[in-house]
Design a protein around this motif. Structure first.
Motif, PDB file in Angstrom:
ATOM      1  N   VAL A  25       0.801  -1.148  -0.237  1.00 43.06           N
ATOM      2  CA  VAL A  25      -0.074   0.055   0.170  1.00 43.06           C
ATOM      3  C   VAL A  25       1.019   1.253   0.019  1.00 43.06           C
ATOM      4  N   PHE A  26       0.547   2.200  -0.863  1.00 42.77           N
ATOM      5  CA  PHE A  26       1.167   3.483  -0.967  1.00 42.77           C
ATOM      6  C   PHE A  26      -0.041   4.584  -0.561  1.00 42.77           C
ATOM      7  N   GLY A  27       0.252   5.096   0.324  1.00 35.18           N
ATOM      8  CA  GLY A  27      -0.889   6.162   0.922  1.00 35.18           C
ATOM      9  C   GLY A  27      -0.484   7.527   0.591  1.00 35.18           C
ATOM     10  N   GLY A  28      -1.393   8.393  -0.108  1.00 34.77           N
ATOM     11  CA  GLY A  28      -1.100   9.843  -0.384  1.00 34.77           C
ATOM     12  C   GLY A  28      -1.711  10.672   0.510  1.00 34.77           C
ATOM     13  N   ALA A  29      -1.156  11.607   0.996  1.00 34.65           N
ATOM     14  CA  ALA A  29      -1.572  12.648   1.815  1.00 34.65           C
ATOM     15  C   ALA A  29      -1.076  14.010   1.544  1.00 34.65           C
ATOM     16  N   ARG A  30      -1.629  15.066   1.722  1.00 36.22           N
ATOM     17  CA  ARG A  30      -1.098  16.400   1.236  1.00 36.22           C
ATOM     18  C   ARG A  30      -0.054  16.808   2.000  1.00 36.22           C
ATOM     19  N   THR A  31       0.070  16.572   3.474  1.00 37.41           N
ATOM     20  CA  THR A  31       1.246  16.750   4.238  1.00 37.41           C
ATOM     21  C   THR A  31       1.718  15.294   4.759  1.00 37.41           C
ATOM     22  N   PRO A  32       2.380  14.582   4.214  1.00 39.19           N
ATOM     23  CA  PRO A  32       2.587  13.261   4.747  1.00 39.19           C
ATOM     24  C   PRO A  32       3.525  13.152   5.886  1.00 39.19           C
ATOM     25  N   PHE A  33       4.214  14.479   6.286  1.00 42.42           N
ATOM     26  CA  PHE A  33       5.112  14.600   7.495  1.00 42.42           C
ATOM     27  C   PHE A  33       4.576  14.592   8.552  1.00 42.42           C
ATOM     28  N   MET A  34       2.974  15.137   8.479  1.00 40.20           N
ATOM     29  CA  MET A  34       2.138  15.446   9.603  1.00 40.20           C
ATOM     30  C   MET A  34       1.140  14.266   9.876  1.00 40.20           C
ATOM     31  N   GLU A  42       3.406   2.888   2.846  1.00 36.55           N
ATOM     32  CA  GLU A  42       4.478   3.940   2.562  1.00 36.55           C
ATOM     33  C   GLU A  42       3.870   5.206   2.350  1.00 36.55           C
ATOM     34  N   LEU A  43       3.969   6.479   3.077  1.00 36.89           N
ATOM     35  CA  LEU A  43       3.335   7.554   2.671  1.00 36.89           C
ATOM     36  C   LEU A  43       4.081   8.147   1.546  1.00 36.89           C
ATOM     37  N   LEU A  44       3.177   8.911   0.989  1.00 43.93           N
ATOM     38  CA  LEU A  44       3.927   9.808  -0.180  1.00 43.93           C
ATOM     39  C   LEU A  44       3.043  11.185  -0.189  1.00 43.93           C
ATOM     40  N   GLU A  45       3.877  12.203  -0.814  1.00 46.05           N
ATOM     41  CA  GLU A  45       2.813  13.445  -0.853  1.00 46.05           C
ATOM     42  C   GLU A  45       2.210  13.535  -1.883  1.00 46.05           C
ATOM     43  N   LEU A  46       0.835  13.846  -1.941  1.00 50.30           N
ATOM     44  CA  LEU A  46      -0.151  13.626  -2.899  1.00 50.30           C
ATOM     45  C   LEU A  46      -1.314  14.742  -2.410  1.00 50.30           C
ATOM     46  N   ASP A  47      -1.508  15.579  -3.338  1.00 51.57           N
ATOM     47  CA  ASP A  47      -2.494  16.574  -3.146  1.00 51.57           C
ATOM     48  C   ASP A  47      -3.126  16.723  -4.358  1.00 51.57           C
ATOM     49  N   VAL A  48      -4.380  15.958  -4.665  1.00 45.18           N
ATOM     50  CA  VAL A  48      -5.124  15.638  -5.502  1.00 45.18           C
ATOM     51  C   VAL A  48      -5.466  16.996  -6.532  1.00 45.18           C
ATOM     52  N   ARG A  49      -5.543  18.080  -5.840  1.00 47.22           N
ATOM     53  CA  ARG A  49      -5.577  19.306  -6.559  1.00 47.22           C
ATOM     54  C   ARG A  49      -4.552  19.670  -7.557  1.00 47.22           C
ATOM     55  N   LYS A  50      -3.395  19.002  -7.322  1.00 45.11           N
ATOM     56  CA  LYS A  50      -2.332  19.450  -7.963  1.00 45.11           C
ATOM     57  C   LYS A  50      -1.783  18.589  -9.236  1.00 45.11           C
ATOM     58  N   VAL A  54       0.101  14.586  -8.557  1.00 40.75           N
ATOM     59  CA  VAL A  54      -0.450  13.489  -8.920  1.00 40.75           C
ATOM     60  C   VAL A  54       0.437  12.769  -9.897  1.00 40.75           C
ATOM     61  N   ARG A  55       0.763  13.267 -10.807  1.00 38.85           N
ATOM     62  CA  ARG A  55       1.792  12.696 -11.807  1.00 38.85           C
ATOM     63  C   ARG A  55       3.138  12.057 -11.177  1.00 38.85           C
ATOM     64  N   ARG A  56       3.577  13.159 -10.253  1.00 40.75           N
ATOM     65  CA  ARG A  56       4.683  12.446  -9.301  1.00 40.75           C
ATOM     66  C   ARG A  56       4.586  11.368  -8.560  1.00 40.75           C
ATOM     67  N   ALA A  57       3.438  11.084  -7.993  1.00 39.54           N
ATOM     68  CA  ALA A  57       3.082  10.234  -6.926  1.00 39.54           C
ATOM     69  C   ALA A  57       2.736   8.693  -7.683  1.00 39.54           C
ATOM     70  N   VAL A  58       2.018   8.991  -8.941  1.00 39.87           N
ATOM     71  CA  VAL A  58       1.897   7.548  -9.583  1.00 39.87           C
ATOM     72  C   VAL A  58       3.264   7.271 -10.301  1.00 39.87           C
ATOM     73  N   ASP A  59       4.153   8.091 -10.664  1.00 39.77           N
ATOM     74  CA  ASP A  59       5.429   7.719 -11.171  1.00 39.77           C
ATOM     75  C   ASP A  59       6.289   6.898 -10.176  1.00 39.77           C
ATOM     76  N   PHE A  60       6.196   7.642  -8.789  1.00 37.07           N
ATOM     77  CA  PHE A  60       6.978   7.025  -7.760  1.00 37.07           C
ATOM     78  C   PHE A  60       6.401   5.536  -7.501  1.00 37.07           C
ATOM     79  N   VAL A  61       4.995   5.196  -7.450  1.00 37.34           N
ATOM     80  CA  VAL A  61       4.621   3.941  -7.367  1.00 37.34           C
ATOM     81  C   VAL A  61       5.107   3.172  -8.216  1.00 37.34           C
ATOM     82  N   LEU A  62       4.873   3.443  -9.665  1.00 37.42           N
ATOM     83  CA  LEU A  62       5.055   2.551 -10.632  1.00 37.42           C
ATOM     84  C   LEU A  62       6.846   2.177 -10.649  1.00 37.42           C
TER      85      LEU A  62
END
Length: 263
Positions: A25-34, A42-50, A54-62
């Motif tokens: 599981v990869f979990g996206g959050a706007r502020t994963p450090f919080m 595995e937490l990653l930075e992901l603000d679905v408004r940006k 979104v592209r960076r998070a998907v590329d990271f998981v792939l």
């Protein structure tokens, strides 16, 4: 799998339950450090408004996992207040997360899913995706739109081995419902009705199921045979049944009663 909005509530509970069940599981959050660590996630930075995030998070998981088998679009915001009092900015902000955020994620993951000829997209809707809700009109309309988008997309991608499903929770005891934002503008004409509705909503939320129960339904939906809509509990199933088969007048009366309004 990739889940959005894991900082709390349904997203956090679902990420934890899936990791415990053995999924990667990869979990996206706007502020994963919080965000408090979630075992096995595995937490990653992901603000679905940006778009870029979104592209960076998907590329990271792939890059890390080589594929994305399941995406759960869970990130969402709420808004309570008269439709008449809502501003353009409030409306755009809500839709930017609830509808366009999910759309950004789906567009980003579909090329990989089509290439691997398999994939499942789980969009977290609501009973307000098929029912109206006084003073929650913008939230309800965003979920109605998400349902139409999901069902249409499922027809487009199933030939590539990709399917789309909806999970529809009722009121859930989460911060999203407890701390729902209110429209900044106030209209005295609606004050009494809004107060009654807020009290009714808070009562429903307090009696709502824990996010872990919704997480269990999401796992069942993932593991089961394909069905487009998955009401998340018995009350959601009852509402779906009533919406489909009960007389319109009875449904209308029940909605007004539920939200503390006079017949």
């Amino acid at each position: 799998m990739l889940i959005t909005g894991v900082s709390s509530g349904i997203g956090e509970a679902t990420a934890a339950a899936l990791a415990q069940a053995g999924y990667r599981v990869f979990g996206g959050a706007r502020t994963p450090f919080m965000v408090a660590p979630i075992a096995g996630v595995e937490l990653l930075e992901l603000d679905v408004r940006k778009d870029e995030q979104v592209r960076r998070a998907v590329d990271f998981v792939l890059e890390k996992a080589g594929r994305i088998d399941i995406v759960i679009n869970n990130a969402g915001v709420s808004l309570i207040g008269p439709v008449e009092a809502s501003s353009d900015a409030e409306t755009q902000a809500l839709f930017d997360t609830n509808l366009f955020g999910a759309l950004r994620v789906m567009r980003a993951v579909l090329p990989a899913m089509r290439q691997q000829k398999s994939g499942l997209i789980v969009n977290i809707s609501s009973v307000l995706g098929f029912l109206p809700a006084p003073f929650m009109g913008l939230y309800a309309s965003s979920k109605h739109a998400l349902e139409g988008l999901s069902e249409s997309l499922d027809h487009e991608v199933r030939g590539f081995g990709v399917r789309v499903i909806l999970v529809q929770p009722n009121f859930t005891n989460t911060r999203l419902d407890t701390n729902a934002q209110q429209t900044q503008a106030g209209l005295p004409a609606y004050a009494d009705m809004l107060s009654q509705t807020l009290a009714a909503v808070q009562k429903q939320v307090a009696a709502g199921e824990a996010p872990s129960r919704v997480a269990g339904k999401i796992i069942s939906a993932i593991r089961g045979g394909h069905r487009m809509r998955h009401p998340a509990n018995s009350s959601a199933r009852l509402l779906a049944f009533l919406r489909r088969f009960a007389p319109a007048g009875a449904v209308d009366k029940g909605i007004r009663s539920t939200f503390g309004l006079k017949p």
